[in-house]
Motif scaffolding. Structure first.
Motif, PDB file in Angstrom:
ATOM      1  N   LYS A   1       0.795  -1.226   0.000  1.00  0.00           N
ATOM      2  CA  LYS A   1       0.000   0.000   0.000  1.00  0.00           C
ATOM      3  C   LYS A   1       0.831   1.283   0.000  1.00  0.00           C
ATOM      4  CE  LYS A   1      -4.111  -1.744   2.358  1.00  0.00           C
ATOM      5  NZ  LYS A   1      -4.928  -1.601   3.584  1.00  0.00           N
ATOM      6  N   TYR A   2       1.936   1.288   0.768  1.00  0.00           N
ATOM      7  CA  TYR A   2       2.622   2.553   1.038  1.00  0.00           C
ATOM      8  C   TYR A   2       4.114   2.566   0.719  1.00  0.00           C
ATOM      9  CZ  TYR A   2      -1.682   2.882   3.674  1.00  0.00           C
ATOM     10  OH  TYR A   2      -3.005   2.857   4.036  1.00  0.00           O
ATOM     11  N   GLY A   3       4.668   1.444   0.328  1.00  0.00           N
ATOM     12  CA  GLY A   3       6.101   1.375   0.080  1.00  0.00           C
ATOM     13  C   GLY A   3       6.807   0.633   1.198  1.00  0.00           C
ATOM     14  N   SER A   4       8.066   0.393   1.001  1.00  0.00           N
ATOM     15  CA  SER A   4       8.841  -0.437   1.920  1.00  0.00           C
ATOM     16  C   SER A   4       9.129   0.256   3.242  1.00  0.00           C
ATOM     17  CB  SER A   4      10.172  -0.819   1.269  1.00  0.00           C
ATOM     18  OG  SER A   4       9.943  -1.563   0.103  1.00  0.00           O
ATOM     19  N   LEU A   5       9.114  -0.532   4.316  1.00  0.00           N
ATOM     20  CA  LEU A   5       9.522  -0.051   5.630  1.00  0.00           C
ATOM     21  C   LEU A   5      11.043  -0.031   5.756  1.00  0.00           C
ATOM     22  CD1 LEU A   5       6.955  -1.836   7.933  1.00  0.00           C
ATOM     23  CD2 LEU A   5       7.249   0.616   7.652  1.00  0.00           C
TER      24      LEU A   5
END
Length: 88
Positions: A58-62
């Protein structure tokens, strides 16, 4: 809930599960044969992996270990997890 709230809620869930895993890991350092703790750790690891995959989708890699490379290098493409959208 808007996108920002969803993102923060998901990140909060990841942090909570990570905290429990850290506590279980510390316990297992001194009680390595405790089957119940090992099972609890394994369950949390599965949950955390699923949450991190959902966040990544959803938001990109941590972190750079979960980068999706199908379309190139995306680590620096999304806002960093510690940045709020207003800061970006």
């Amino acid at each position: 809930m808007n996108g920002r709230d969803d993102r923060e809620e998901l990140l909060s869930e990841i942090n909570e599960v990570s905290f429990v895993m850290d506590e279980l890991r510390l316990f297992l350092d001194t009680h390595p044969g405790d089957a119940e703790a090992i099972d609890a750790f394994a369950q949390r690891m599965e949950k955390r992996t699923a949450l991190v995959e959902e966040y990544t989708d959803k938001y990109g890699s941590l972190d750079a270990y979960f980068v999706k490379t199908a379309y190139g290098w995306s680590w620096n493409g999304a806002p960093m997890p510690w940045k709020r959208r207003a800061d970006c």
